[in-house]
Design a protein around this motif. Structure first.
Motif, PDB file in Angstrom:
ATOM      1  N   ILE A  83       0.862  -1.175   0.000  1.00 21.29           N
ATOM      2  CA  ILE A  83       0.000   0.000   0.000  1.00 21.29           C
ATOM      3  C   ILE A  83       0.900   1.228   0.000  1.00 21.29           C
ATOM      4  CG2 ILE A  83      -1.997  -1.042   1.140  1.00 21.29           C
ATOM      5  CD1 ILE A  83      -0.975   0.055   3.788  1.00 21.29           C
ATOM      6  N   SER A  84       0.358   2.346  -0.419  1.00 21.14           N
ATOM      7  CA  SER A  84       1.152   3.571  -0.451  1.00 21.14           C
ATOM      8  C   SER A  84       0.994   4.365   0.840  1.00 21.14           C
ATOM      9  CB  SER A  84       0.737   4.431  -1.651  1.00 21.14           C
ATOM     10  OG  SER A  84      -0.660   4.646  -1.632  1.00 21.14           O
ATOM     11  N   ASP A  85      -0.215   4.460   1.330  1.00 24.23           N
ATOM     12  CA  ASP A  85      -0.529   5.245   2.526  1.00 24.23           C
ATOM     13  C   ASP A  85      -1.446   4.437   3.433  1.00 24.23           C
ATOM     14  OD1 ASP A  85       0.877   7.449   1.582  1.00 24.23           O
ATOM     15  OD2 ASP A  85      -0.871   8.318   0.604  1.00 24.23           O
ATOM     16  N   PRO A  86      -1.635   4.858   4.675  1.00 23.87           N
ATOM     17  CA  PRO A  86      -2.614   4.184   5.519  1.00 23.87           C
ATOM     18  C   PRO A  86      -3.984   4.174   4.835  1.00 23.87           C
ATOM     19  CG  PRO A  86      -1.286   5.671   6.838  1.00 23.87           C
ATOM     20  CD  PRO A  86      -0.933   5.949   5.405  1.00 23.87           C
ATOM     21  N   THR A  87      -4.683   3.075   4.937  1.00 21.08           N
ATOM     22  CA  THR A  87      -5.999   2.960   4.321  1.00 21.08           C
ATOM     23  C   THR A  87      -6.832   1.935   5.076  1.00 21.08           C
ATOM     24  OG1 THR A  87      -7.196   2.506   2.262  1.00 21.08           O
ATOM     25  CG2 THR A  87      -5.250   1.169   2.699  1.00 21.08           C
ATOM     26  N   TYR A  88      -8.138   2.118   5.054  1.00 19.43           N
ATOM     27  CA  TYR A  88      -8.990   1.115   5.688  1.00 19.43           C
ATOM     28  C   TYR A  88      -9.012  -0.128   4.816  1.00 19.43           C
ATOM     29  CZ  TYR A  88     -12.613   2.531   2.378  1.00 19.43           C
ATOM     30  OH  TYR A  88     -13.311   2.810   1.234  1.00 19.43           O
ATOM     31  N   TYR A 108      -7.677  -0.770   9.858  1.00 23.02           N
ATOM     32  CA  TYR A 108      -6.787   0.135   9.137  1.00 23.02           C
ATOM     33  C   TYR A 108      -5.436  -0.527   8.931  1.00 23.02           C
ATOM     34  CZ  TYR A 108      -8.447   4.682   7.715  1.00 23.02           C
ATOM     35  OH  TYR A 108      -9.028   5.697   7.012  1.00 23.02           O
ATOM     36  N   LEU A 109      -4.936  -0.404   7.724  1.00 22.94           N
ATOM     37  CA  LEU A 109      -3.610  -0.909   7.392  1.00 22.94           C
ATOM     38  C   LEU A 109      -2.649   0.257   7.212  1.00 22.94           C
ATOM     39  CD1 LEU A 109      -4.488  -3.524   4.612  1.00 22.94           C
ATOM     40  CD2 LEU A 109      -3.945  -4.007   7.010  1.00 22.94           C
ATOM     41  N   GLU A 110      -1.405   0.032   7.584  1.00 28.67           N
ATOM     42  CA  GLU A 110      -0.331   0.971   7.288  1.00 28.67           C
ATOM     43  C   GLU A 110       0.935   0.150   7.055  1.00 28.67           C
ATOM     44  OE1 GLU A 110       0.678   3.593  10.508  1.00 28.67           O
ATOM     45  OE2 GLU A 110      -0.008   2.162  12.017  1.00 28.67           O
ATOM     46  N   PRO A 111       1.913   0.705   6.360  1.00 31.66           N
ATOM     47  CA  PRO A 111       3.140  -0.041   6.102  1.00 31.66           C
ATOM     48  C   PRO A 111       3.782  -0.548   7.390  1.00 31.66           C
ATOM     49  CG  PRO A 111       3.073   1.921   4.738  1.00 31.66           C
ATOM     50  CD  PRO A 111       1.931   2.027   5.706  1.00 31.66           C
ATOM     51  N   GLY A 112       4.318  -1.759   7.335  1.00 34.79           N
ATOM     52  CA  GLY A 112       4.947  -2.351   8.500  1.00 34.79           C
ATOM     53  C   GLY A 112       4.182  -3.557   9.002  1.00 34.79           C
ATOM     54  N   ASP A 113       4.576  -4.061  10.174  1.00 33.60           N
ATOM     55  CA  ASP A 113       3.942  -5.241  10.769  1.00 33.60           C
ATOM     56  C   ASP A 113       2.814  -4.842  11.708  1.00 33.60           C
ATOM     57  OD1 ASP A 113       5.668  -6.828   9.408  1.00 33.60           O
ATOM     58  OD2 ASP A 113       6.917  -7.367  11.126  1.00 33.60           O
TER      59      ASP A 113
END
Length: 379
Positions: A83-88, A108-113
């Motif tokens: 993903i590029s940015d945080p997103t639901y 919500y997802l964001e880069p990382g674990d």
């Protein structure tokens, strides 16, 4: 199998998905669940931008969704993607033995674990390594309360005036929640979204927004929405009271080039409106009254229409019908994509700027009696 994911108003409106851009990073969602039925699959649906098509002259925008799945083994699973940015995203646990018992949750997802754990289902899940989801719960609860209250207003009140007052009270509460959230969680991604929202509604000043923006987590500042907010704040600071009004040149109703600098030596109200904007048209009587009263005292109006290409006749008819042809009207016929609204960071209308004879901005967004009262003090 058809898995239906229901979106909240929060996801559809305030927290709309971000358009993907070049720089993408990997997310890794690790699940650790107890008491999950055997032979369960987990599905995740992640927004991935939009497709735009034109049909019968109308533009249709469709959200693209990436769907992924894996098996839950001994209560554990791993889902990953970019993903590029945080997103639901929408998560679902589906027992193979009984696919009617689907357990769903918006996360919500964001880069990382990100680790999601639960003693039972998704409703009791907690997150490790992602304070973003903790903030999402708080913001989501407030949004749901707002949405429920909003849906009930029309059924609770019969009188239009009561409905308007109830909605104003509700909006005031929700905007107050946003402001409190930003002050209590200044680094949050949701604070970034709330600052954008409050600034867009002119509920906070650009300098206050700039101060709030500085406290946002640096990673969130470099998201698409973060960079756009930074640009917007910088533009708004350039058109604050006391700043020189940016000059521009547009064509009037006769195709003649008109520049803002032509009005040096006068107080000029730079009025942004459009023929399709009902609140703008409702302000016409106030503008006419102010013009008639103060035109001989060095006051005039320059109206900038945000109509679009193909609506020239609607623009001209609105001027004639509203009786506002006594002053100059110009347009680019590009709605909000024109150079002039961008120059003045105008994202909603009606909106105006009062400019003094030296070319400096002295007031903004003067509506109703406020315009006459301000001109009376100045002139």
């Amino acid at each position: 199998m058809n898995i239906v994911f229901k979106r909240s108003l929060l996801a559809l409106g305030l927290l709309s998905p971000l358009m993907t851009h070049a720089q993408t990073k990997e997310y890794r969602l690790k699940g650790e669940f107890k008491n999950v039925p055997p032979h369960t699959k987990v599905y995740i649906a992640v927004p991935a931008g939009f497709d735009t098509t034109v049909e019968n002259g109308r533009e249709n925008v469709t959200e693209k969704i990436l769907l992924d799945s894996t098996d839950v083994k001994d209560g554990r699973f791993v889902l990953q993607g970019k993903i590029s940015d945080p997103t639901y995203a929408y998560l679902a646990l589906v027992p193979v033995a009984d696919r009617t018992k689907i357990d769903r949750k918006t996360i919500y997802l964001e880069p990382g674990d990100i680790t999601i754990t639960s003693e039972g289902g998704l409703s009791t899940a907690t997150f490790l390594g992602s304070g973003l989801n903790d903030d999402f719960v708080i913001a989501g609860m407030a949004e749901q309360q707002y949405s429920r209250a909003s849906d009930s207003i029309n059924g609770k009140y019969a009188d239009d005036a009561d409905i308007i007052r109830a909605r104003q009270t509700l909006d005031q509460w929700f905007n107050g929640f946003k402001g409190d959230f930003v002050r209590q969680r200044p680094a949050s991604y949701f604070s970034l979204l709330f600052v954008r929202d409050l600034l867009g509604q002119n509920l906070i000043r650009p300098r206050e927004a700039a101060s709030m923006y500085e406290k946002i987590n640096d990673d969130y500042k470099h998201t698409k929405v973060g960079l756009a907010l930074k640009t917007n704040i910088e533009q708004l600071l350039l058109v604050e009271n006391g700043m020189p009004a940016p000059d521009f040149t547009c064509q009037d109703i006769n195709g003649k080039a008109v520049s803002l600098s032509d009005y040096r030596g006068k107080h000029v109200l730079l009025e942004f409106w459009a023929s399709w904007c009902t609140p703008c048209r409702a302000e016409s009587p106030n503008l006419i009254a102010a013009y008639q009263k103060y035109k001989d005292a060095g006051f005039t109006i320059l109206s900038v229409s945000l109509d679009q290409e193909g609506d020239r006749e609607k623009w001209l008819k609105a001027i004639e019908k509203d009786g506002t042809g006594a002053w100059t009207h110009v347009t680019e016929l590009k709605r909000f994509k024109g150079k002039v609204p961008k120059l003045y960071a105008v994202h909603s209308i009606p909106f105006n700027f009062l400019i003094d004879p030296s070319g400096k901005i002295v007031a903004k967004n003067l509506r109703g009696e406020a315009l006459g009262a301000t001109l009376q003090k100045i002139l």
